[in-house]
Design a protein around this motif. Structure first.
Motif, PDB file in Angstrom:
ATOM      1  N   GLY A   1      10.886   0.806  -6.315  1.00 19.03           N
ATOM      2  CA  GLY A   1      11.332   1.552  -5.226  1.00 19.03           C
ATOM      3  C   GLY A   1       9.985   2.503  -4.678  1.00 19.03           C
ATOM      4  N   ARG A   2      10.406   2.961  -3.539  1.00 21.49           N
ATOM      5  CA  ARG A   2       9.311   3.823  -2.785  1.00 21.49           C
ATOM      6  C   ARG A   2       8.792   4.796  -3.396  1.00 21.49           C
ATOM      7  NH1 ARG A   2      12.721   4.094   2.800  1.00 21.49           N
ATOM      8  NH2 ARG A   2      13.616   5.658   1.337  1.00 21.49           N
ATOM      9  N   ASP A   3       9.591   5.609  -4.121  1.00 23.68           N
ATOM     10  CA  ASP A   3       9.159   6.770  -4.888  1.00 23.68           C
ATOM     11  C   ASP A   3       8.120   6.369  -6.141  1.00 23.68           C
ATOM     12  OD1 ASP A   3      10.588   8.416  -3.244  1.00 23.68           O
ATOM     13  OD2 ASP A   3      12.275   8.923  -4.557  1.00 23.68           O
ATOM     14  N   THR A   4       8.667   5.399  -6.653  1.00 24.85           N
ATOM     15  CA  THR A   4       7.822   4.819  -7.777  1.00 24.85           C
ATOM     16  C   THR A   4       6.409   4.358  -7.250  1.00 24.85           C
ATOM     17  OG1 THR A   4       9.737   3.974  -8.925  1.00 24.85           O
ATOM     18  CG2 THR A   4       7.595   3.010  -9.645  1.00 24.85           C
ATOM     19  N   PHE A   5       6.391   3.617  -6.189  1.00 21.83           N
ATOM     20  CA  PHE A   5       5.089   3.293  -5.532  1.00 21.83           C
ATOM     21  C   PHE A   5       4.195   4.446  -5.325  1.00 21.83           C
ATOM     22  CE2 PHE A   5       2.366   2.436  -1.753  1.00 21.83           C
ATOM     23  CZ  PHE A   5       1.720   1.338  -2.493  1.00 21.83           C
TER      24      PHE A   5
ATOM     25  N   GLU B   1      -3.256  -2.756  -7.217  1.00 21.70           N
ATOM     26  CA  GLU B   1      -4.236  -2.388  -6.561  1.00 21.70           C
ATOM     27  C   GLU B   1      -4.586  -2.830  -5.173  1.00 21.70           C
ATOM     28  OE1 GLU B   1      -6.115   0.090  -7.777  1.00 21.70           O
ATOM     29  OE2 GLU B   1      -4.836   0.284  -9.272  1.00 21.70           O
ATOM     30  N   GLN B   2      -4.393  -4.027  -5.109  1.00 26.12           N
ATOM     31  CA  GLN B   2      -4.535  -4.830  -3.559  1.00 26.12           C
ATOM     32  C   GLN B   2      -3.376  -4.132  -2.698  1.00 26.12           C
ATOM     33  OE1 GLN B   2      -3.528  -8.871  -3.685  1.00 26.12           O
ATOM     34  NE2 GLN B   2      -4.088  -9.015  -1.468  1.00 26.12           N
ATOM     35  N   LEU B   3      -2.207  -4.195  -3.143  1.00 23.61           N
ATOM     36  CA  LEU B   3      -1.433  -3.265  -2.164  1.00 23.61           C
ATOM     37  C   LEU B   3      -1.548  -1.951  -1.973  1.00 23.61           C
ATOM     38  CD1 LEU B   3       1.862  -5.073  -3.638  1.00 23.61           C
ATOM     39  CD2 LEU B   3       0.710  -5.377  -1.306  1.00 23.61           C
ATOM     40  N   LYS B   4      -1.983  -1.266  -2.824  1.00 23.54           N
ATOM     41  CA  LYS B   4      -2.645   0.253  -2.519  1.00 23.54           C
ATOM     42  C   LYS B   4      -3.582   0.351  -1.753  1.00 23.54           C
ATOM     43  CE  LYS B   4      -4.461   4.080  -5.304  1.00 23.54           C
ATOM     44  NZ  LYS B   4      -4.995   4.489  -6.610  1.00 23.54           N
ATOM     45  N   GLU B   5      -4.565  -0.362  -1.877  1.00 27.11           N
ATOM     46  CA  GLU B   5      -5.930  -0.436  -0.838  1.00 27.11           C
ATOM     47  C   GLU B   5      -5.328  -0.761   0.527  1.00 27.11           C
ATOM     48  OE1 GLU B   5      -8.883   0.618  -0.993  1.00 27.11           O
ATOM     49  OE2 GLU B   5      -8.342   1.255  -2.987  1.00 27.11           O
ATOM     50  N   GLN B   6      -4.183  -1.553   0.690  1.00 26.96           N
ATOM     51  CA  GLN B   6      -3.710  -2.048   1.917  1.00 26.96           C
ATOM     52  C   GLN B   6      -2.809  -0.725   2.675  1.00 26.96           C
ATOM     53  OE1 GLN B   6      -1.414  -5.558   1.577  1.00 26.96           O
ATOM     54  NE2 GLN B   6      -3.005  -6.768   1.287  1.00 26.96           N
TER      55      GLN B   6
END
Length: 139
Positions: free
Chosen positions: A128-132, A105-110
């Protein structure tokens, strides 16, 4: 093996091949009748027998291919029944979903605030980037 099956199907379903066999057989029988006094009847008889055997073999191949297709259809039907029964029992198919780490959640906000790149966020989470990007969309 599949190419062989396709070639055999093409040969045995080719009406021209069947028609040619019939024409040759009829011609040989007519020739035998016309040449009655000359002793070629044995050769012609052998040719007629060979063509008749070829026609029988073609019929056997048609039958074997039809049987294989029926078997494949039956197997596919049984497989679908088994899958449906498993789904009704609640069996989960496929690879289990990876747990979302706490820091997601923190990385998603960033990432949404353009403070970090997709590659950096995925790398920190060990995915992976696609998973993110999929997690951002669905979670």
């Amino acid at each position: 093996m599949e190419n062989l099956k396709e070639n055999l199907e093409e040969i045995i379903t080719n009406e021209k091949v069947k028609d040619d066999c019939r024409k040759v057989k009829e011609h040989l029988e007519e020739t035998r009748t016309r040449l009655g006094s000359i002793d070629v009847s044995g050769i012609l008889a052998e040719a007629v027998v060979a063509i008749t055997a070829l026609e029988a073999r073609i019929a056997e191949l048609e039958s074997a291919i039809a049987e294989q297709e029926r078997h494949n259809a039956w197997r596919k039907e049984r497989q679908m029944e088994g899958i449906e029964a498993a789904i009704n029992r609640g069996v989960a198919f496929g690879r289990p979903r990876k747990e979302t780490p706490e820091e997601f959640e923190q990385l998603k906000e960033q990432w949404l605030n353009k403070q970090i790149s997709t590659k950096d966020a995925a790398s920190r989470l060990g995915i992976g980037r696609d998973t993110f990007l999929r997690w951002v969309k669905t979670r």
